[in-house]
Design a protein around this motif. Structure first.
Motif, PDB file in Angstrom:
ATOM      1  N   GLY A   1       0.852  -1.239  -0.012  1.00 10.36           N
ATOM      2  CA  GLY A   1      -0.078   0.171  -0.022  1.00 10.36           C
ATOM      3  C   GLY A   1       0.673   1.161  -0.046  1.00 10.36           C
ATOM      4  O   GLY A   1       0.114   2.257   0.136  1.00 10.36           O
ATOM      5  N   GLY A   2       2.124   1.050   0.050  1.00  6.68           N
ATOM      6  CA  GLY A   2       3.091   2.257  -0.065  1.00  6.68           C
ATOM      7  C   GLY A   2       3.054   3.013  -1.501  1.00  6.68           C
ATOM      8  O   GLY A   2       2.871   2.414  -2.288  1.00  6.68           O
ATOM      9  N   HIS A   3       3.390   4.237  -1.671  1.00  6.65           N
ATOM     10  CA  HIS A   3       3.416   4.995  -2.620  1.00  6.65           C
ATOM     11  C   HIS A   3       4.997   5.242  -2.814  1.00  6.65           C
ATOM     12  O   HIS A   3       5.727   5.060  -2.185  1.00  6.65           O
ATOM     13  CB  HIS A   3       2.857   6.424  -2.605  1.00  6.65           C
ATOM     14  N   ALA A   4       5.379   5.302  -4.323  1.00 12.86           N
ATOM     15  CA  ALA A   4       6.652   5.611  -4.710  1.00 12.86           C
ATOM     16  C   ALA A   4       7.206   6.821  -3.783  1.00 12.86           C
ATOM     17  O   ALA A   4       6.371   7.784  -3.611  1.00 12.86           O
ATOM     18  CB  ALA A   4       6.529   5.877  -6.115  1.00 12.86           C
ATOM     19  N   PRO A   5       8.293   7.009  -3.532  1.00 12.34           N
ATOM     20  CA  PRO A   5       8.884   8.125  -2.818  1.00 12.34           C
ATOM     21  C   PRO A   5       8.941   9.114  -3.543  1.00 12.34           C
ATOM     22  O   PRO A   5      10.188   9.835  -3.379  1.00 12.34           O
ATOM     23  CB  PRO A   5      10.092   7.472  -2.006  1.00 12.34           C
ATOM     24  N   ILE A   6       8.167   9.702  -4.206  1.00 12.03           N
ATOM     25  CA  ILE A   6       8.106  11.018  -4.965  1.00 12.03           C
ATOM     26  C   ILE A   6       6.800  11.959  -4.511  1.00 12.03           C
ATOM     27  O   ILE A   6       5.819  11.264  -4.388  1.00 12.03           O
ATOM     28  CB  ILE A   6       8.202  10.955  -6.422  1.00 12.03           C
ATOM     29  N   LEU A   7       7.252  13.112  -3.992  1.00 12.74           N
ATOM     30  CA  LEU A   7       6.155  13.891  -3.343  1.00 12.74           C
ATOM     31  C   LEU A   7       5.390  14.760  -4.609  1.00 12.74           C
ATOM     32  O   LEU A   7       6.013  14.796  -5.592  1.00 12.74           O
ATOM     33  CB  LEU A   7       6.699  14.975  -2.504  1.00 12.74           C
ATOM     34  N   VAL A   8       4.099  15.067  -4.274  1.00 10.27           N
ATOM     35  CA  VAL A   8       3.682  15.963  -5.223  1.00 10.27           C
ATOM     36  C   VAL A   8       3.402  17.134  -4.842  1.00 10.27           C
ATOM     37  O   VAL A   8       2.911  17.615  -3.712  1.00 10.27           O
ATOM     38  CB  VAL A   8       2.320  15.458  -5.664  1.00 10.27           C
ATOM     39  N   ALA A   9       3.963  18.148  -5.422  1.00 10.85           N
ATOM     40  CA  ALA A   9       4.207  19.413  -4.944  1.00 10.85           C
ATOM     41  C   ALA A   9       4.686  19.738  -3.363  1.00 10.85           C
ATOM     42  O   ALA A   9       3.691  20.319  -2.633  1.00 10.85           O
ATOM     43  CB  ALA A   9       2.746  20.256  -5.068  1.00 10.85           C
ATOM     44  N   GLY A  10       5.283  19.000  -2.780  1.00  5.42           N
ATOM     45  CA  GLY A  10       6.162  18.956  -1.514  1.00  5.42           C
ATOM     46  C   GLY A  10       5.045  18.054  -0.478  1.00  5.42           C
ATOM     47  O   GLY A  10       5.384  18.147   0.596  1.00  5.42           O
ATOM     48  N   ALA A  11       4.169  17.376  -0.988  1.00  7.95           N
ATOM     49  CA  ALA A  11       3.360  16.775   0.091  1.00  7.95           C
ATOM     50  C   ALA A  11       3.210  15.495  -0.155  1.00  7.95           C
ATOM     51  O   ALA A  11       3.299  14.955  -1.350  1.00  7.95           O
ATOM     52  CB  ALA A  11       1.754  17.279   0.188  1.00  7.95           C
ATOM     53  N   ALA A  12       3.273  14.446   0.576  1.00  2.42           N
ATOM     54  CA  ALA A  12       3.301  12.984   0.346  1.00  2.42           C
ATOM     55  C   ALA A  12       1.537  12.650  -0.028  1.00  2.42           C
ATOM     56  O   ALA A  12       0.913  12.875   0.649  1.00  2.42           O
ATOM     57  CB  ALA A  12       3.792  12.106   1.573  1.00  2.42           C
TER      58      ALA A  12
END
Lengths: 487, 123, 87, 247
Positions: free
Chosen positions: B53-64
């Motif tokens: 269930g984890g997301h790729a470690p890339i934030l979208v506009a500074g937020a996870a």
């Protein structure tokens, strides 16, 4: 109590910059490349010396790379033990700087990369970072093994590379195991988490896997099949450097792992077994060997086995004995290799060498007496420290270690005296053995002088080594220096 | 189940690679084995950091966007891939030279010749 | 996800065995690239896009080309490994 | 599999000779594999402790300004690993250059590829160049970065060489680029000493998500991209046999 010393990066950064710059200039001014490289090494040595002075007076130093504090980022940790081997590496690289027709850009660049990699290896306090620097050192030594550009050199380097890469992959599996169990890579952090997270078979397996990687460089059984091939085929200066100092760096890293991550009995037993096998296999093979080069290749396996035996005795006394043995070997073995490089061929062909090159023969005698452990030479003190540590912490394993060490010494004495007897053989008029030019003998003579100086200053040297061992055996204090910095 | 598959696949690659190094005699094949083994180790390392269930470690506009998978093993694997390539390239350069020198890439034959040449240098 | 992982792992392992077993050198190199591609897909499934890109570019692409070039240079291009090569 | 024909007699002979050894190594490796599997399964999948990883994921953006946390780790938290990794490539390239110097050209060199491949290779060149540059400079925002982009740059310079082996590969330029890019990395790192420690981030973190953000990280990635690209291209050209005599 611990100082923050960002300048610890210089021993890595200076040779690295030198290595990046050298190929640019080497294309135009091939003959200047060697000179430039030596200047870089001198610069790196003097920086290291200044840092060592600061660490000797103000205590161990820590630097968090990029300003990211300990468990998150990579830290460098420098204590007196690290500085000692850092200086030894710098001196050895300077002493055994490539010479001769092949010594243009390539080997000089590799030498500087080896220096940067070895320095990082000894200073880093992070598991994966150690792996990276170990790989730099490894790749540079594969290249240097081939730097003689002979057929045998290429073949030996390729077989060395395959074995070394298998070891590195196993080491990476060990790192994955440790990370899966603990979630951290920092050695200081691990020393707090590992005692309860890395127990039982997983911990033991992780240590064996890490040792499988380091063991290739540290010439541990059974990962040392490359030793006679590479030392026989590589230029003598490279053999002297790899056997003399680079192998010890791997041993020191193994010691760090034992102290900080695997303090249990299991890891000590693994070292004990590796040491026993190394001493027995190495000394017997050295006794059977036909040439001096081969003899010293195998006896270097045995001596590193002795260091492993000393490190297998738990406590600071064992570590002190191991450091003393490693240091002594780092002075004596390169000198032996430089002599053997001139005295190639079967030992029997060297009869009467004392008439041709008396200085070299007497140097050989002194080195032999020291490595066998005849008082008052420094080798005696190293072995004496070993026995002292054994008597302080007696157990069945320790007695086996003592027995193996003494048995190894007897074999060692047998083959060294056999060679000395040949040198002094009567009935030969001389003139049939190679003579030494001064430039060929100089590095070996320098090391002999270091050995004799150590004999004079044996008391302060011993005190310094045992202080070093106390410092390096106290995992809790090391962890406190790295982690509890109150920033 | 997914974990068993991934771990099994990773260890399987390591073992297949080791087989090619230990049991096969052709040096080129040994190098193939090295590449396979390294792939297995990389997969193992990457699997360790996975979170269901984890997301790729890339934030979208500074937020996870939610819980992330562990980014550290990913950085380690990236490093390991590049290291593996460097070693591979050096190995292949040496292979070219060994083949030129000895006309064979049979590991045992090369070892025999090597021992003989070290011996000749001696006498 | 399990099904995708199962398929990729199966492809990867079969390709790895082929890379080790196939006598035809070129086919073996191709199999090695398939291993890397399957691995790259697995990395993507594991939510590691950076690693997947690197494995595809370096592992499947450059390594394959480099291996093929070496085979060509030493004259094994398109050839087969002889059993028990002895000279 | 494919080789069922021709080699049968040799294969049978080899089979007999190596039978015992093969079985022994298969048994040994199988045991080793089971052991490793048991060891790694001791930590159930997906539940490895993630303390450092969690801590970094929490603060990485605030400290480095990079949307891509893997980039933040590669260039920030573990920047020294990355410098080491670049050094390994550099060392391997130097060693390979030394090994292959004067090795002569390969056995099957020199023939030009067909017209279509040649044209395609040249048309691919600008496309790959742009793609590589794009991946490098967006490394702190999206997946990819110096290594992936560098590999594509290497491919861009190498494909034309593959198509027409006669065209020269300029090793001198490659060596210059790789040397200076490496120097830039170390010098940026040493400049960080003024702000506290080696590789401490310079410049501000900037606007989140903007191309010019994350301080000195994109600069490092450009240096890495150029260095990796020139090293990979140089390595491949060496193994390919081009310009080896001039090394």
């Amino acid at each position: 109590m611990s100082q923050s010393l960002p300048a610890i990066i210089y021993p890595v950064a200076i040779p690295l910059m030198g290595a990046f710059l050298l190929p640019i200039g080497a294309r135009r001014m091939a003959e200047l490349a060697g000179l430039f490289g030596r200047i870089v090494v001198l610069l790196s040595f003097s920086t290291s010396l200044a840092l060592a002075v600061s660490i000797w007076t103000a205590g161990p130093a820590v630097s968090a790379m990029g300003g990211f504090a300990a468990p998150l980022g990579i830290v460098f940790y420098a204590d007196r033990l690290a500085m000692l081997f850092l200086l030894a590496l710098n001196v050895a690289v300077f002493l055994f700087w490539p010479r001769g027709q092949g010594a243009k850009g390539g080997p000089c660049t590799l030498m500087l990369a080896l220096l940067a990699g070895g320095s990082g290896l000894i200073l880093s306090g992070d598991l994966f970072n150690i792996f990276v620097f170990y790989e730099i050192t490894a790749v540079a030594s594969y290249g240097l093994a081939a730097s003689g550009r002979t057929h045998a050199g290429f073949a030996a380097a390729l077989r060395f590379l395959i074995l070394g890469s298998v070891g590195s992959s196993l080491m990476l599996i060990g790192i994955a195991l440790i990370y899966a169990r603990t979630g951290t890579l920092n050695l200081a952090d691990l020393s707090r988490i590992a005692p309860h997270a890395l127990t039982g078979p997983v911990g033991l397996a992780a240590f064996i896997l890490l040792l499988a990687g380091l063991g290739v460089k540290a010439e541990l059984v059974p990962l040392n099949t490359w030793v006679p091939e590479v030392y026989g085929a590589a230029p003598a200066r490279v053999s002297a450097l790899l056997a003399g100092v680079v192998s010890k760096l791997a041993m020191v890293v193994a010691l760090r792992f034992v102290v900080q991550v695997f303090p249990g009995d299991g890891a000590h037993t693994v070292l004990l077994v590796a040491g026993i096998l190394g001493v027995l296999a190495g000394e017997l093979a050295a006794w059977r060997a036909g040439s001096l080069m081969e003899t010293f290749s195998y006896s270097s396996i045995a001596q590193l086995g002795m260091v492993a035996l000393a490190f297998s005795i738990s406590g600071a006394a064992g570590i002190a004995a191991g450091i003393a043995l490693a240091l002594h070997h780092a002075v004596v073995k390169p000198a032996f290799f430089m002599l053997a490089a001139r005295w190639r061929g079967p030992v029997g062909g060297l009869a009467g060498a004392v008439k041709d090159s008396p200085l070299a023969v007497w140097l050989f005698v002194i080195l032999s007496l020291s490595i066998i452990g005849i008082p008052p030479f420094p080798g005696f003190w190293a072995k004496f420290l070993f026995l002292k540590a054994a008597f302080a912490a007696p157990s069945a394993g320790v007695w086996i270690a003592v027995f193996v060490m003494l048995a190894g010494t007897v074999v060692e004495a047998a083959y060294l005296f056999r060679a000395v007897l040949v040198f002094f053989a009567d009935g030969e008029r001389g003139g049939s053995t190679p003579r030494f030019a001064f430039a060929q003998l100089a590095p070996a003579l320098g090391l002999g002088a270091v050995l004799l100086a150590a004999m004079v200053f044996i008391a302060p040297l011993g005190a310094s080594i045992s202080g070093m061992a106390d410092e390096a055996s106290n995992a809790a204090a090391m962890a406190a220096r790295v982690l509890d910095r109150g920033e | 189940m997914t974990g068993t598959l991934l771990y099994g696949g990773a260890i399987g690659l390591v073992i297949i690679g080791l087989y090619a190094i230990v049991a096969r005699r052709h040096l080129m094949r040994n190098i193939f084995g090295l590449a396979v083994m390294e792939s297995g180790v990389n997969l193992l390392l990457a699997s360790v950091g996975y979170r269901p269930g984890g997301h790729a470690p890339i934030l979208v506009a500074g937020a996870a966007p939610g819980p992330l998978v562990d980014p550290i093993p990913q950085a380690l694997v990236l490093t390991a891939i590049v290291i593996g390539f460097g070693v591979l390239a050096l190995a292949l350069a040496l292979v070219v030279r060994v083949r030129q020198a000895y006309g064979t890439l049979d590991n045992r034959a090369v070892a025999r010749r090597l021992r003989a040449e070290n011996g000749e240098a001696r006498s | 996800m399990t099904v995708l992982v199962a398929i990729s792992v199966a492809v990867m392992l079969i390709a790895a065995i082929m890379a080790v077993a196939l006598r035809n050198w070129l086919a073996a190199v191709a199999a090695l690239s398939v291993v890397s591609l399957a691995l790259s897909f697995l990395f993507a499934l594991l939510r590691a896009p950076d690693v997947a890109l690197a494995e595809a570019a370096v592992g499947a692409g450059l390594s394959g080309v480099l291996l093929a070039l070496t085979l060509r240079r030493i004259g094994l291009w398109g050839g087969r490994e002889k059993k028990g090569e002895k000279e | 599999m494919k080789s069922a024909g021709g080699y049968a007699p040799a294969r049978i002979r080899g089979h007999e000779r190596n039978h015992g050894k093969t079985v022994a190594s298969v048994l040994f490796l199988g045991g080793l594999g089971l052991m490793l599997f048991e060891l790694i399964s001791a930590v159930p999948f997906g539940s490895a402790p993630m303390q450092v990883g969690q801590a970094i994921a929490g603060e990485a953006f605030a400290r480095t300004g990079a949307d891509n946390i893997v980039t933040a780790i590669l260039l920030g938290y573990r920047g020294l690993d990355t410098l080491g990794e670049v050094t390994i490539l550099f060392t391997a390239a130097a060693a390979a250059g030394m090994v292959l110097a004067g090795a002569g050209r390969g056995e099957a060199q020199g023939q030009e590829a067909g017209f279509i491949f040649r044209t395609a290779a040249w048309m691919l060149f600008p496309f790959l160049l742009v793609l590589g540059a794009y991946i490098i400079i967006h490394g702190h925002l999206t997946p990819g970065g110096g290594f992936q982009g560098g590999a594509i740059l290497a491919a861009a310079f190498f494909t034309p060489l593959l198509a027409s082996p006669a065209s020269p590969f300029n090793h001198r330029v490659a060596i210059l680029v790789e040397g200076f890019a490496g120097l830039v990395f170390v010098v940026i790192g040493l400049a960080g000493l003024a702000k506290g420690a080696f590789l401490t981030q310079l410049l501000g973190t900037g606007t989140p998500g903007a191309l010019l953000s994350a301080g000195s990280l994109p600069v490092l990635y450009v240096a890495i991209g150029l260095k990796v690209g020139s090293e990979l291209a140089g390595l491949m050209a060496r193994v390919f046999g081009e310009g080896s005599a001039r090394s």
